[in-house]
Scaffold this motif. Sequence first.
Motif, PDB file in Angstrom:
ATOM      1  N   VAL B 352     -19.558   5.373  21.856  1.00 52.75           N
ATOM      2  CA  VAL B 352     -19.054   6.454  21.013  1.00 52.75           C
ATOM      3  C   VAL B 352     -17.584   6.691  21.312  1.00 52.75           C
ATOM      4  O   VAL B 352     -16.756   6.739  20.411  1.00 52.75           O
ATOM      5  CB  VAL B 352     -19.862   7.745  21.260  1.00 52.75           C
ATOM      6  N   CYS B 353     -17.282   6.880  22.593  1.00 47.96           N
ATOM      7  CA  CYS B 353     -15.894   6.941  23.001  1.00 47.96           C
ATOM      8  C   CYS B 353     -15.819   6.911  24.512  1.00 47.96           C
ATOM      9  O   CYS B 353     -16.840   7.009  25.191  1.00 47.96           O
ATOM     10  CB  CYS B 353     -15.183   8.197  22.465  1.00 47.96           C
ATOM     11  N   ILE B 354     -14.613   6.734  25.015  1.00 47.89           N
ATOM     12  CA  ILE B 354     -14.400   6.740  26.459  1.00 47.89           C
ATOM     13  C   ILE B 354     -13.594   7.976  26.790  1.00 47.89           C
ATOM     14  O   ILE B 354     -12.449   8.128  26.337  1.00 47.89           O
ATOM     15  CB  ILE B 354     -13.666   5.468  26.924  1.00 47.89           C
ATOM     16  N   ALA B 355     -14.218   8.897  27.557  1.00 46.27           N
ATOM     17  CA  ALA B 355     -13.515  10.099  27.989  1.00 46.27           C
ATOM     18  C   ALA B 355     -12.868   9.793  29.324  1.00 46.27           C
ATOM     19  O   ALA B 355     -13.555   9.576  30.317  1.00 46.27           O
ATOM     20  CB  ALA B 355     -14.489  11.273  28.118  1.00 46.27           C
ATOM     21  N   GLU B 356     -11.565   9.740  29.317  1.00 44.80           N
ATOM     22  CA  GLU B 356     -10.815   9.423  30.542  1.00 44.80           C
ATOM     23  C   GLU B 356     -10.316  10.719  31.148  1.00 44.80           C
ATOM     24  O   GLU B 356      -9.550  11.456  30.518  1.00 44.80           O
ATOM     25  CB  GLU B 356      -9.662   8.481  30.203  1.00 44.80           C
ATOM     26  N   LEU B 357     -10.774  11.025  32.353  1.00 42.18           N
ATOM     27  CA  LEU B 357     -10.391  12.278  32.997  1.00 42.18           C
ATOM     28  C   LEU B 357      -8.914  12.294  33.344  1.00 42.18           C
ATOM     29  O   LEU B 357      -8.259  13.335  33.291  1.00 42.18           O
ATOM     30  CB  LEU B 357     -11.251  12.482  34.245  1.00 42.18           C
ATOM     31  N   ARG B 358      -8.402  11.116  33.699  1.00 43.46           N
ATOM     32  CA  ARG B 358      -6.997  11.050  34.100  1.00 43.46           C
ATOM     33  C   ARG B 358      -6.080  11.223  32.877  1.00 43.46           C
ATOM     34  O   ARG B 358      -6.466  10.885  31.748  1.00 43.46           O
ATOM     35  CB  ARG B 358      -6.711   9.716  34.780  1.00 43.46           C
ATOM     36  N   ALA B 359      -4.908  11.718  33.155  1.00 44.44           N
ATOM     37  CA  ALA B 359      -3.963  11.940  32.062  1.00 44.44           C
ATOM     38  C   ALA B 359      -3.451  10.608  31.513  1.00 44.44           C
ATOM     39  O   ALA B 359      -3.165  10.469  30.326  1.00 44.44           O
ATOM     40  CB  ALA B 359      -2.799  12.795  32.549  1.00 44.44           C
ATOM     41  N   GLN B 360      -3.283   9.669  32.402  1.00 46.69           N
ATOM     42  CA  GLN B 360      -2.792   8.353  31.986  1.00 46.69           C
ATOM     43  C   GLN B 360      -3.987   7.462  31.664  1.00 46.69           C
ATOM     44  O   GLN B 360      -4.885   7.332  32.483  1.00 46.69           O
ATOM     45  CB  GLN B 360      -1.987   7.699  33.118  1.00 46.69           C
ATOM     46  N   ALA B 361      -3.982   6.884  30.520  1.00 43.02           N
ATOM     47  CA  ALA B 361      -5.040   5.944  30.164  1.00 43.02           C
ATOM     48  C   ALA B 361      -4.390   4.665  29.678  1.00 43.02           C
ATOM     49  O   ALA B 361      -4.521   4.266  28.534  1.00 43.02           O
ATOM     50  CB  ALA B 361      -5.970   6.532  29.115  1.00 43.02           C
ATOM     51  N   ASP B 362      -3.654   4.025  30.577  1.00 39.98           N
ATOM     52  CA  ASP B 362      -2.973   2.802  30.164  1.00 39.98           C
ATOM     53  C   ASP B 362      -3.102   1.705  31.207  1.00 39.98           C
ATOM     54  O   ASP B 362      -2.275   0.815  31.303  1.00 39.98           O
ATOM     55  CB  ASP B 362      -1.492   3.101  29.882  1.00 39.98           C
ATOM     56  N   GLY B 363      -4.152   1.801  32.025  1.00 41.93           N
ATOM     57  CA  GLY B 363      -4.413   0.764  33.018  1.00 41.93           C
ATOM     58  C   GLY B 363      -4.994  -0.465  32.342  1.00 41.93           C
ATOM     59  O   GLY B 363      -5.196  -0.491  31.121  1.00 41.93           O
ATOM     60  N   PRO B 364      -5.269  -1.488  33.134  1.00 40.65           N
ATOM     61  CA  PRO B 364      -5.812  -2.726  32.552  1.00 40.65           C
ATOM     62  C   PRO B 364      -7.137  -2.487  31.845  1.00 40.65           C
ATOM     63  O   PRO B 364      -7.410  -3.117  30.808  1.00 40.65           O
ATOM     64  CB  PRO B 364      -5.984  -3.652  33.773  1.00 40.65           C
ATOM     65  N   GLY B 365      -7.934  -1.567  32.353  1.00 37.71           N
ATOM     66  CA  GLY B 365      -9.223  -1.278  31.730  1.00 37.71           C
ATOM     67  C   GLY B 365      -9.032  -0.660  30.366  1.00 37.71           C
ATOM     68  O   GLY B 365      -9.626  -1.092  29.370  1.00 37.71           O
ATOM     69  N   ALA B 366      -8.188   0.356  30.335  1.00 36.90           N
ATOM     70  CA  ALA B 366      -7.960   1.061  29.073  1.00 36.90           C
ATOM     71  C   ALA B 366      -7.369   0.111  28.039  1.00 36.90           C
ATOM     72  O   ALA B 366      -7.740   0.142  26.852  1.00 36.90           O
ATOM     73  CB  ALA B 366      -7.030   2.250  29.316  1.00 36.90           C
ATOM     74  N   ARG B 367      -6.435  -0.704  28.490  1.00 36.05           N
ATOM     75  CA  ARG B 367      -5.816  -1.646  27.556  1.00 36.05           C
ATOM     76  C   ARG B 367      -6.858  -2.600  26.977  1.00 36.05           C
ATOM     77  O   ARG B 367      -6.902  -2.850  25.776  1.00 36.05           O
ATOM     78  CB  ARG B 367      -4.693  -2.420  28.254  1.00 36.05           C
ATOM     79  N   ALA B 368      -7.719  -3.094  27.837  1.00 36.81           N
ATOM     80  CA  ALA B 368      -8.747  -4.022  27.363  1.00 36.81           C
ATOM     81  C   ALA B 368      -9.694  -3.315  26.403  1.00 36.81           C
ATOM     82  O   ALA B 368     -10.138  -3.887  25.401  1.00 36.81           O
ATOM     83  CB  ALA B 368      -9.514  -4.606  28.543  1.00 36.81           C
ATOM     84  N   ALA B 369     -10.022  -2.063  26.719  1.00 31.95           N
ATOM     85  CA  ALA B 369     -10.952  -1.322  25.870  1.00 31.95           C
ATOM     86  C   ALA B 369     -10.350  -1.095  24.491  1.00 31.95           C
ATOM     87  O   ALA B 369     -11.002  -1.286  23.464  1.00 31.95           O
ATOM     88  CB  ALA B 369     -11.311   0.006  26.532  1.00 31.95           C
ATOM     89  N   ARG B 370      -9.074  -0.680  24.490  1.00 33.35           N
ATOM     90  CA  ARG B 370      -8.433  -0.448  23.193  1.00 33.35           C
ATOM     91  C   ARG B 370      -8.361  -1.741  22.397  1.00 33.35           C
ATOM     92  O   ARG B 370      -8.613  -1.761  21.193  1.00 33.35           O
ATOM     93  CB  ARG B 370      -7.029   0.129  23.401  1.00 33.35           C
ATOM     94  N   ALA B 371      -8.057  -2.811  23.130  1.00 26.60           N
ATOM     95  CA  ALA B 371      -7.968  -4.106  22.446  1.00 26.60           C
ATOM     96  C   ALA B 371      -9.290  -4.486  21.812  1.00 26.60           C
ATOM     97  O   ALA B 371      -9.331  -5.175  20.795  1.00 26.60           O
ATOM     98  CB  ALA B 371      -7.525  -5.179  23.432  1.00 26.60           C
ATOM     99  N   ALA B 372     -10.379  -4.019  22.420  1.00 23.23           N
ATOM    100  CA  ALA B 372     -11.703  -4.319  21.883  1.00 23.23           C
ATOM    101  C   ALA B 372     -12.104  -3.306  20.824  1.00 23.23           C
ATOM    102  O   ALA B 372     -13.232  -3.316  20.341  1.00 23.23           O
ATOM    103  CB  ALA B 372     -12.730  -4.352  23.009  1.00 23.23           C
ATOM    104  N   GLY B 373     -11.202  -2.387  20.520  1.00 26.29           N
ATOM    105  CA  GLY B 373     -11.475  -1.436  19.466  1.00 26.29           C
ATOM    106  C   GLY B 373     -12.219  -0.196  19.908  1.00 26.29           C
ATOM    107  O   GLY B 373     -12.756   0.544  19.085  1.00 26.29           O
ATOM    108  N   LEU B 374     -12.263   0.067  21.201  1.00 21.00           N
ATOM    109  CA  LEU B 374     -12.964   1.257  21.681  1.00 21.00           C
ATOM    110  C   LEU B 374     -12.003   2.435  21.742  1.00 21.00           C
ATOM    111  O   LEU B 374     -10.817   2.277  22.064  1.00 21.00           O
ATOM    112  CB  LEU B 374     -13.565   0.998  23.072  1.00 21.00           C
TER     113      LEU B 374
END
Lengths: 189, 1001, 103
Positions: B352-374
């Motif tokens: 459904v979505c990824i709730a990231e507690l941290r203010a920054q969501a631009d780590g390798p995980g987040a980047r990969a997730a966005r790339a996958a359309g999440l």
Amino acid sequence: MSDATITAARRSPLSAEASSLGGVTLTPGAPLLRLILRGAEAAEAADTAFGADLPRRPNRSATAGERAALWLGPDEWLLLAPESDAASLPASLASALAQAPHALVNVSHRQTAILVSGSGVEPLLNAFVPLELTEAAFPVGMATRTIFEKAEIVLWRTGSAAFHIEVWRSFAPYVWELLEAVRRENAAN
Amino acid sequence: MNAPFRTEAGGRVDRARPLSFTFDGKSYPGFEGDTLASALLANGVHLVGRSFKYHRPRGLLSAGAEEPNALVGVGRGGRYTPNLRATQVELFDGLVAESQNRWPSLGFDVGEVNDLAPAGLLSAGFYYKTFMAPAGAWKSVFEPIIRKTAGLGVAPQEPDPDHYTHRHAFCDVLVVGAGAAGLAAALAAAGAGARVILADEQAELGGGLLSERGATIDGVEASAWAERTVAALRANPNVTLLTRAQCFGYYAQNFLGIVERLTDHASSPHPDLPRERMWKVRAKQVVLATGAIERPFCFPDNDRPGVMLASAARTYVNRYGVRPGSRALVFTADESGYAAALDLASAGLAVVCIAELRAQADGPGARAARAAGLAVHPSTVVTGVSGRLRVTGATLGAIGPDGRVTPGQTVACDLVLMAGGWTPAVHLFSQSRGKLRFDEERQVYLPGVSAQDERSAGACNGTFGIAASLAEGFAAGADAATKAGFAATAPATPDVKGEIVPAGGFHGAVPHHRDPQKVKAFVDFQNDVTAKDIKLAVREGMRSIEHVKRYTTNGMATDQGKTSNMQGLAIASDALGKPMPQVGLTTFRPPYTPVTFGAFAGHSRGLAFDPIRRTPTHDWAAAQGAVFEDVGMWKRAWFFPRRGEDMHAAVERECRQVRASVGIFDGSTLGKIEVVGPDAAEFMNRLYTNPWSKLEPGRCRYGLMLNEAGFVMDDGVIGRLAADRFHVTTTTGGAPRVLAHMEDYLQTEFTDLKVWLTSTTEQWAVIAVQGPNARKVLEPLVEGIDISAAAMPHMSLREGRICGVPTRLFRVSFTGELGFEVNVPADYGQAVWEAVWAEGQKHDMVAYGTESMHVLRAEKGYIIVGQETDGTVTPNDLGLDWAIGKAKPDFVGKRSLTRPDLVKADRKQLVGLLTEDPAVLLEEGAQVAAVATPVRGTPALGHVTSAYRSPAAGRSIAMALVAGGRARKGQTLYVPMANGAIAVTVTDPIFFDPKGERLDV
Amino acid sequence: MLLIRCPVCEMDRPELEFRYGGEAHIARPLDPSKVSDEEWADFLYFRTNPKGLHVERWRHTAGCGRFFNAVRHTVTDRFVTTYKSGEPRPDLEALARKLESAR
Ligand SMILES: [Zn+2]
């Protein structure tokens, strides 16, 4: 004391018979002449009379023919010999040692032997014996008192995959049955 | 039957081997390779238990040993085991499991009313506050109720039909944990030639590598690399691989306990296989590669079924081929949360979505997730979930720049994943007494200074990711092998691609906008401890984490706080306004996971609990119908009942017949020590109270042994065989103690003496022949010994033969009758016994046991050490001054006999007690008083030590230790009993043949 | 289970084989009849019970059977050294310093 002329029925403390399972053979030992020799000063005289040099190095044994001397303490040896020596050996030792203070006590019936051999012998014994039993740590010829679960034994390595256990007679069934139980387990593994 | 949440393909389960199991009576399908947890999830079952205090519905939180919720009972009858973690129970065909702590059913549990109780009723400290008064009410009222409604599983009622075994093992390098770091360490150490034991709690070696998807090592899938490595290790004869083997304790000098489960996973295991084997490993060097445990988030209703650790969901999808839901919300503060999201998405779940507690969501995980359309929402928290038996949705909140949370949207989902960061599993390191250090940056405890020969590698050392873990594992294995004496170098780290390395993490309670008094955000799921409870504990004055823990019970359940300790610490530290290290850290104690009693007991149970020592004539006595009693480890013939006789009748008959004609008794258990050497007599002089120098060879003497404090410790008849040889007898129970006592003095005090001690207890069978016809029985059997009264007086010893067998023949008596004790080499014991018995039939010989022995000796006033004595009794107390060689300058205990306390006039002395009514038998141990109804608190004058019905005296007799007893002869004293005092007269402690005329015949 | 080095067997052996024998170097008075009640009570009952290095007797009961002495640290339970019965008591302060510098 000589047992040579006795006709009364002799009963071993172990009624079990030799058997093999899972690569381990358990054998109740035959009757032996067993003497405890005490007194460091008597060792030299005993070497000749016994026919094998009593080991001076801790936890070692020496054998000559069917006789064996096991170091149990710095002035304590367990001498094992065939029953046929029972008539002569105690007397000849006593006379050879007459000049050196010592104690020689016959314990032939105090204990009995259980022979354990085969490829699975180390893990089998290590179910109850807390000593490392690899050949590097417990080489052939090593002998020592130790613990077998709740019994005290003398453990003597007679071959690469063969041990001779000496155990007081009333503890022998306990040791035998525990060995049997773990031998079954290991065979099922 | 199809499991609806099983993926179409993939995972490490064997889809060719379907299994069937039941949970709470309902049957489900599963596959070989499943755990109970994965199979339940495959069938859409999330509700697996009820919580301890509030009976809240609970689901699977994890996929491993840290599981706090899914405690189940497995098996039937005596094999029923409660409190097993469903995440660790391997599935087999026919497995029967049930949920716990619910009534009447898992879906409807009346205990759930606890959850609705007014705030504060069941809060922290509830047990302490509520049940303080009235005194006594705890035991009678509160505890039974609490025990019934709260608690974990129920112990089985039947005896455990399984058996358990032990193994001592030795190795150069023990590696605990077979994930990336552990496999690498084992490979490096074994490659150098070290003997390696690699132990892992799971059925398959590989750890986290088995749950990976996407990452490759040297070009193959991580799990394939693990398989290849395990195969290489298995082929090495120096390597012992232990699977299903939990290392539970790290003790001194690199001694570690491992329990290997051998049969729990099998539907019909070989009957000879033990259920568990406890390995007691002594390792030269240890590598700890125990991984890390993912932290849940602490937010309201974070315990609802369907709320799960992100790593667990990843394991279920990748390793077991199970979808833990359909619509997942991922709540993360760590890169690893993204890896889970990606894996779920790829397995066909809607993320459904990824709730990231941290203010920054631009780590390798987040980047990969966005790339996958999440969809990734930074600064976002979960503030609550809907659904009771299963999550139906979650409410999000946005963290503003001021840290306040504003309510956000509600999303529909049936799975909420938590990726709160990783807590290194430092349990074993800490048990090894190593010093933990606090890593400020990551806010976790890590191994610091070692106390033993160990090192940590991989996630348990704070080193995350496959590549880094492999490198550190290789280095650790090489280091361990080197220190164990092998020339080792770390192999080159393989090429790892495509992994998302865990990084980040969050500690403490998740901020939210809701009324903290009205929500439950769980910290310790197993003990139902909430964030509120921890804060309350701090408000009520708890300052140290050890106090907070005990007040709230946080971390005190069977999971020992694997998912809650750090969380509790963080919340307490927040509330106290102090950094975590200043609040402390609770102690890690073994076992890491619960260990069965059976595993500890091993073979020491039932008939093998202790050695059962039997005498050489045991079989004869058994054939005669003897009843045996346990004396130490010995079985001794107690009495020989004839048809219809009870013990009293048998003993009376046995005693009468001994005094009338002759009896035979097995004395083989008596301790025997051969004291030999030129200084034997001098040694005896120093160890016993009696004088020995003038005792002629061939004569015997009663010997009394004291400890250095002057108290009687043993006694027995001692014969002199030759100038330099004594045959010492001891009490049955005292034999090892007496020999140790003698050795102590000989080795450490009287080192000038040339004398040696040898135990001969088991060399000799001892056949006591007692009674006026004893000589007549033995005369025809003895060779070479004149046993006539003139040639062999009382207290003498001869060597010769009996029935052709060498014997040491003692003329001694413990009955007051003419008596002999025939010592023969033990193997001949039964043959000689039978010959004596046969001869004895001419004189109506009776076999008697220890009970008659006790009666016969008591009639004569002979003491038994341990019955008339208790370690505080002197020779004078017993009237045994005659046994003291007063002319001797010294013996052990002599100096103490003149200490002021030992010469007081009012010391307790041995006397006889005769009841006014001869039919009344006193109770041994009963107190003796001056008046019939002593005032409460009056010290007793003494106590009854022995009491019997005496056939010879024709009445009851008793011995007692009574203050100033000898001066009280003729006085009436009282033995107060529950149903009234018994009046007694004080007498001499001798009730038959006071002059001893029957001995010298 | 500790490993204890038996100075007679010259081997590390498992704790199970040993029995503890109390504080070492408590010599029995050569002529007990000459000592006062107080001195005798001291000998019988009073021991140092230190926190730190303790010199104590052990016996390799299920081994060579010999009594020997050991220096054990009562806080860490570590055996610092063992030596044969009859040999002099080691310099505890030197041992303590050595331990300290090894840390
Ligand atoms: Zn030794």
